[in-house]
Design a protein around this motif. Structure first.
Motif, PDB file in Angstrom:
ATOM      1  N   GLY A   1       9.490   1.379   1.551  1.00 60.86           N
ATOM      2  CA  GLY A   1       9.874   2.711   1.081  1.00 60.86           C
ATOM      3  C   GLY A   1       9.522   3.799   2.071  1.00 60.86           C
ATOM      4  N   ALA A   2       8.348   3.696   2.703  1.00 56.63           N
ATOM      5  CA  ALA A   2       7.902   4.740   3.634  1.00 56.63           C
ATOM      6  C   ALA A   2       8.678   4.692   4.952  1.00 56.63           C
ATOM      7  CB  ALA A   2       6.409   4.601   3.900  1.00 56.63           C
ATOM      8  N   ARG A   3       8.949   3.491   5.457  1.00 57.86           N
ATOM      9  CA  ARG A   3       9.720   3.301   6.694  1.00 57.86           C
ATOM     10  C   ARG A   3       9.190   4.216   7.810  1.00 57.86           C
ATOM     11  NH1 ARG A   3      13.884   0.039   5.527  1.00 57.86           N
ATOM     12  NH2 ARG A   3      14.959   0.458   7.506  1.00 57.86           N
ATOM     13  N   LEU A   4       7.881   4.131   8.016  1.00 56.43           N
ATOM     14  CA  LEU A   4       7.244   5.023   8.973  1.00 56.43           C
ATOM     15  C   LEU A   4       7.720   4.801  10.397  1.00 56.43           C
ATOM     16  CD1 LEU A   4       3.565   5.107   7.633  1.00 56.43           C
ATOM     17  CD2 LEU A   4       5.379   6.802   7.289  1.00 56.43           C
ATOM     18  N   TRP A   5       8.174   3.602  10.710  1.00 55.12           N
ATOM     19  CA  TRP A   5       8.661   3.331  12.062  1.00 55.12           C
ATOM     20  C   TRP A   5       9.915   4.150  12.379  1.00 55.12           C
ATOM     21  CZ3 TRP A   5       8.969   0.029   7.927  1.00 55.12           C
ATOM     22  CH2 TRP A   5      10.243  -0.340   7.492  1.00 55.12           C
ATOM     23  N   GLU A   6      10.659   4.535  11.349  1.00 56.26           N
ATOM     24  CA  GLU A   6      11.815   5.395  11.569  1.00 56.26           C
ATOM     25  C   GLU A   6      11.408   6.865  11.701  1.00 56.26           C
ATOM     26  OE1 GLU A   6      15.102   2.701   9.127  1.00 56.26           O
ATOM     27  OE2 GLU A   6      14.484   4.649   8.320  1.00 56.26           O
ATOM     28  N   LYS A   7      10.360   7.248  11.017  1.00 57.61           N
ATOM     29  CA  LYS A   7       9.926   8.646  11.029  1.00 57.61           C
ATOM     30  C   LYS A   7       9.102   8.979  12.273  1.00 57.61           C
ATOM     31  CE  LYS A   7      10.317   8.817   6.086  1.00 57.61           C
ATOM     32  NZ  LYS A   7      10.082   7.811   5.089  1.00 57.61           N
ATOM     33  N   PHE A   8       8.481   7.942  12.853  1.00 59.79           N
ATOM     34  CA  PHE A   8       7.674   8.146  14.065  1.00 59.79           C
ATOM     35  C   PHE A   8       8.092   7.100  15.105  1.00 59.79           C
ATOM     36  CE2 PHE A   8       5.111   9.554  10.430  1.00 59.79           C
ATOM     37  CZ  PHE A   8       4.832  10.861  10.805  1.00 59.79           C
ATOM     38  N   PRO A   9       9.310   7.214  15.622  1.00 59.42           N
ATOM     39  CA  PRO A   9       9.831   6.159  16.518  1.00 59.42           C
ATOM     40  C   PRO A   9       9.088   6.038  17.837  1.00 59.42           C
ATOM     41  CG  PRO A   9      11.319   8.052  16.466  1.00 59.42           C
ATOM     42  CD  PRO A   9      10.297   8.279  15.389  1.00 59.42           C
ATOM     43  N   GLN A  10       8.351   7.070  18.238  1.00 59.17           N
ATOM     44  CA  GLN A  10       7.614   7.015  19.504  1.00 59.17           C
ATOM     45  C   GLN A  10       6.232   6.368  19.357  1.00 59.17           C
ATOM     46  OE1 GLN A  10       9.287   7.981  22.228  1.00 59.17           O
ATOM     47  NE2 GLN A  10      10.969   8.415  20.815  1.00 59.17           N
ATOM     48  N   ASP A  11       5.827   6.097  18.127  1.00 61.13           N
ATOM     49  CA  ASP A  11       4.502   5.528  17.864  1.00 61.13           C
ATOM     50  C   ASP A  11       4.630   4.086  17.396  1.00 61.13           C
ATOM     51  OD1 ASP A  11       2.512   7.977  17.975  1.00 61.13           O
ATOM     52  OD2 ASP A  11       4.294   8.670  16.921  1.00 61.13           O
ATOM     53  N   LYS A  12       3.690   3.273  17.776  1.00 58.05           N
ATOM     54  CA  LYS A  12       3.670   1.866  17.364  1.00 58.05           C
ATOM     55  C   LYS A  12       2.668   1.600  16.247  1.00 58.05           C
ATOM     56  CE  LYS A  12       6.727   0.581  20.364  1.00 58.05           C
ATOM     57  NZ  LYS A  12       8.097   0.236  19.900  1.00 58.05           N
ATOM     58  N   ASN A  13       1.542   2.336  16.277  1.00 60.05           N
ATOM     59  CA  ASN A  13       0.454   2.065  15.346  1.00 60.05           C
ATOM     60  C   ASN A  13      -0.055   3.342  14.693  1.00 60.05           C
ATOM     61  OD1 ASN A  13       0.201  -0.788  15.992  1.00 60.05           O
ATOM     62  ND2 ASN A  13      -0.674  -0.133  17.941  1.00 60.05           N
TER      63      ASN A  13
END
Length: 225
Positions: free
Chosen positions: A119-131
């Motif tokens: 639901g959060a899909r943080l990888w889409e919201k912060f594409p420049q960050d890995k962790n």
């Protein structure tokens, strides 16, 4: 004259482990809303190896902190761990853990955590960050609440995260009170879902008692790109 702060913040050490376990078992284990709703730990002596593994797996990774009183007693703790913004589909992801979990109560909690990720899909919201560094467990001795301990622990956590070269601090909240604290501390909500709407086979997985009606994910960017 300024009032003396009666506690001290410092990194968790191996020697703190027993005291931290005792503190979390009489606080987080029995009063966290999801744990409470499923009856995961009816008392602080009830064993739950699955929750133990979740809570303490990152305890000694150098990112967790304690608050201790003048006599060295642990009165607060924050347990943090580095987590990828996007899980690998390698059998260790939360959904796979949930599917093979032998404890039906903890299994429901893992399904909730897996829904958070998708639901959060943080990888889409912060594409420049890995962790990010995630606050996994936060607990304060009931006799020491409302003294700024958790604010101090979060502040120390954020300093350590930046020193490790990680930009994002993550704080998931099942508690309405934790959500309010996250917002006061400058965190932004990137996911929220009503528990009554998080379902499996047409039925809600877990519905904690009010006011804990929403599952949320908060993130704070500690420095700009």
């Amino acid at each position: 004259m300024a009032e003396k702060i009666p506690y001290y913040i410092s990194p968790v050490t191996k020697e703190d482990e027993d005291a931290i376990v005792r503190l979390t078992k009489r606080t987080f284990y029995i009063d966290e809303p999801l744990n409470l709703a499923v009856g995961l730990c009816p008392s602080e002596t009830e064993p739950c190896p699955e929750l133990d593994a979740y809570c303490y797996s990152s305890l000694h990774d150098g990112l967790s902190f304690k608050a201790a009183d003048d006599e060295g007693n642990v009165v607060g703790v924050i347990i943090n761990g580095v987590c990828p913004l996007k899980e690998e589909d390698d059998g260790n992801d939360l959904l796979s853990q949930a599917q093979r979990c032998p404890n039906p109560k903890f299994q429901k909690i893992l399904y909730i955590l897996a829904r958070r990720e998708t639901g959060a899909r943080l990888w889409e919201k912060f594409p420049q960050d890995k962790n990010a560094v995630e606050v996994k467990v936060a607990a304060t001795d009931p006799n020491w609440r409302r003294r700024g301990i958790m604010n101090a622990l979060v502040e120390e956590t954020e300093k350590a995260i930046k020193q490790h070269g990680i930009r994002l601090a993550r704080l998931d909240t099942s508690s309405a009170y934790s959500a309010m604290s996250a917002e006061r501390l400058g965190y932004t909500c990137y996911y929220r879902a009503q528990y009554k709407d998080i379902k499996m086979d047409g039925q809600p997985l877990i519905v904690p008692a009010p006011p804990h009606v929403e599952d949320r994910v908060y993130v704070k960017e500690l420095y700009p790109l």
